[in-house]
Design an enzyme around this catalytic site. Sequence first.
Site, mmCIF file in Angstrom:
data_model
loop_
_atom_site.group_PDB
_atom_site.id
_atom_site.type_symbol
_atom_site.label_atom_id
_atom_site.label_comp_id
_atom_site.label_asym_id
_atom_site.label_seq_id
_atom_site.Cartn_x
_atom_site.Cartn_y
_atom_site.Cartn_z
ATOM 1 N N LYS A 142 0.343 11.712 5.877
ATOM 2 C CA LYS A 142 -0.404 10.739 5.081
ATOM 3 C C LYS A 142 -1.786 11.271 4.715
ATOM 4 C CE LYS A 142 2.503 7.280 4.660
ATOM 5 N NZ LYS A 142 3.228 7.140 3.389
ATOM 6 N N TYR A 172 3.314 11.627 11.080
ATOM 7 C CA TYR A 172 3.043 10.625 10.030
ATOM 8 C C TYR A 172 1.581 10.692 9.569
ATOM 9 C CZ TYR A 172 3.017 5.894 7.927
ATOM 10 O OH TYR A 172 2.903 4.819 7.087
ATOM 11 N N VAL A 231 14.331 11.843 -1.388
ATOM 12 C CA VAL A 231 13.165 12.456 -2.041
ATOM 13 C C VAL A 231 12.787 13.798 -1.413
ATOM 14 C CG1 VAL A 231 12.191 10.265 -2.857
ATOM 15 C CG2 VAL A 231 11.460 11.183 -0.633
HETATM 16 P P1 NAD Z 1 10.437 0.301 4.620
HETATM 17 O O1 NAD Z 1 11.074 1.025 5.747
HETATM 18 O O2 NAD Z 1 10.541 -1.189 4.568
HETATM 19 O O3 NAD Z 1 10.963 0.900 3.230
HETATM 20 C C1 NAD Z 1 10.999 2.278 3.014
HETATM 21 C C2 NAD Z 1 12.113 2.592 2.048
HETATM 22 O O4 NAD Z 1 12.105 4.020 1.829
HETATM 23 C C3 NAD Z 1 13.500 2.227 2.566
HETATM 24 O O5 NAD Z 1 14.225 1.513 1.591
HETATM 25 C C4 NAD Z 1 14.150 3.588 2.847
HETATM 26 O O6 NAD Z 1 15.567 3.589 2.652
HETATM 27 C C5 NAD Z 1 13.442 4.470 1.838
HETATM 28 N N1 NAD Z 1 13.506 5.890 2.216
HETATM 29 C C6 NAD Z 1 13.304 6.421 3.442
HETATM 30 N N2 NAD Z 1 13.487 7.752 3.403
HETATM 31 C C7 NAD Z 1 13.803 8.068 2.125
HETATM 32 C C8 NAD Z 1 14.117 9.285 1.462
HETATM 33 N N3 NAD Z 1 14.152 10.447 2.133
HETATM 34 N N4 NAD Z 1 14.395 9.239 0.139
HETATM 35 C C9 NAD Z 1 14.382 8.066 -0.532
HETATM 36 N N5 NAD Z 1 14.111 6.881 0.039
HETATM 37 C C10 NAD Z 1 13.816 6.888 1.366
HETATM 38 O O7 NAD Z 1 8.891 0.773 4.638
HETATM 39 P P2 NAD Z 1 7.573 0.034 4.076
HETATM 40 O O8 NAD Z 1 6.891 -0.589 5.222
HETATM 41 O O9 NAD Z 1 7.884 -0.752 2.866
HETATM 42 O O10 NAD Z 1 6.708 1.321 3.674
HETATM 43 C C11 NAD Z 1 6.655 1.826 2.363
HETATM 44 C C12 NAD Z 1 5.564 2.893 2.298
HETATM 45 O O11 NAD Z 1 4.310 2.321 2.694
HETATM 46 C C13 NAD Z 1 5.810 4.073 3.241
HETATM 47 O O12 NAD Z 1 5.381 5.266 2.624
HETATM 48 C C14 NAD Z 1 4.929 3.741 4.426
HETATM 49 O O13 NAD Z 1 4.551 4.891 5.147
HETATM 50 C C15 NAD Z 1 3.747 3.093 3.722
HETATM 51 N N6 NAD Z 1 2.943 2.237 4.603
HETATM 52 C C16 NAD Z 1 3.486 1.112 5.170
HETATM 53 C C17 NAD Z 1 2.693 0.325 6.003
HETATM 54 C C18 NAD Z 1 3.207 -0.926 6.676
HETATM 55 O O14 NAD Z 1 2.506 -1.488 7.533
HETATM 56 N N7 NAD Z 1 4.389 -1.408 6.324
HETATM 57 C C19 NAD Z 1 1.372 0.694 6.267
HETATM 58 C C20 NAD Z 1 0.874 1.837 5.666
HETATM 59 C C21 NAD Z 1 1.661 2.598 4.838
#
Ligand code: NAD
Length: 248
Positions: A160, A156, A65
Amino acid sequence: MGPLLRDRVAFVTGAGAGIGRTIARRFAEEGADIAAVDLNGPAAEETAAFVRALGRRAEAIRADVANAHDVQAAAGRALEAFGRIDVLVNNAGITLDATIPEMSEADWDAVLDVHLKGTFLCTRAIAPRMREAGRGAIVNMSSISGKIGNIGQANYSSAKAGLVALTKVTAREFAAHGIRANVIQPGLIGTPPTLERGEAKLREGAAGTPLGRIGTPDEVASVALFLASDMASFVTGAVIEVTGGRHM
Ligand code: NAD
């Protein structure tokens, strides 16, 4: 009332794992076809297979992305497959944590590029097509880290926080064309990157949360589903915290 996303097409980034995969599944259960976009091609394929098993159409699209060419090609493939995109979920994400003195310029750039530039690039590629259709919903995935500013997450937290402003700009620029844009700020959610932090960290996180536990990907997907659906027809430019009450 029928399924909330009956015959809608959703373009979900980071759909190969965690919250993104759960969103793809929940949206498909509610009648949506899914463009499952991820840097990890095989993971996107797995998500697409889940979606097809639910009886909906799915395209697995490998794309970075943060790369304008990839994003343009991914949007083109989804439009070719489905004819339109009704819902965009900007969820792809990474973390590269270090305190400010230790953080490399490359790690600053990489995190800003995926979260903030990636969301801009996907919105730029897809929102004009929604505008032609006269409707659309965009859901951006921020984090409570963008509100509080976590130690070790200068890149980060800044990305965000930037997503909140980007969402509001998107909401204002496209409101007249029937497009809504909203942003979710999850707290600690039990996806693999969170679970890898270890028992002690998770217990500490749960103890600091009024609801007394960490959240599940389904609990974030429920809010994304609401925002993507017509249930949220008068909601735009909103920042929704999904934190169990932490940092309210
Ligand atoms: P995750 O690591 O389980 O999944 C993230 C996915 O994004 C992976 O499949 C990865 O391959 C993909 N990805 C990474 N870089 C990419 C790129 N450049 N292009 C396309 N795909 C890409 O993460 P998650 O915990 O499911 O988090 C998902 C979203 O939620 C993120 O934006 C994260 O910052 C946000 N978030 C997560 C949490 C948490 O506690 N898990 C809390 C707050 C926010």
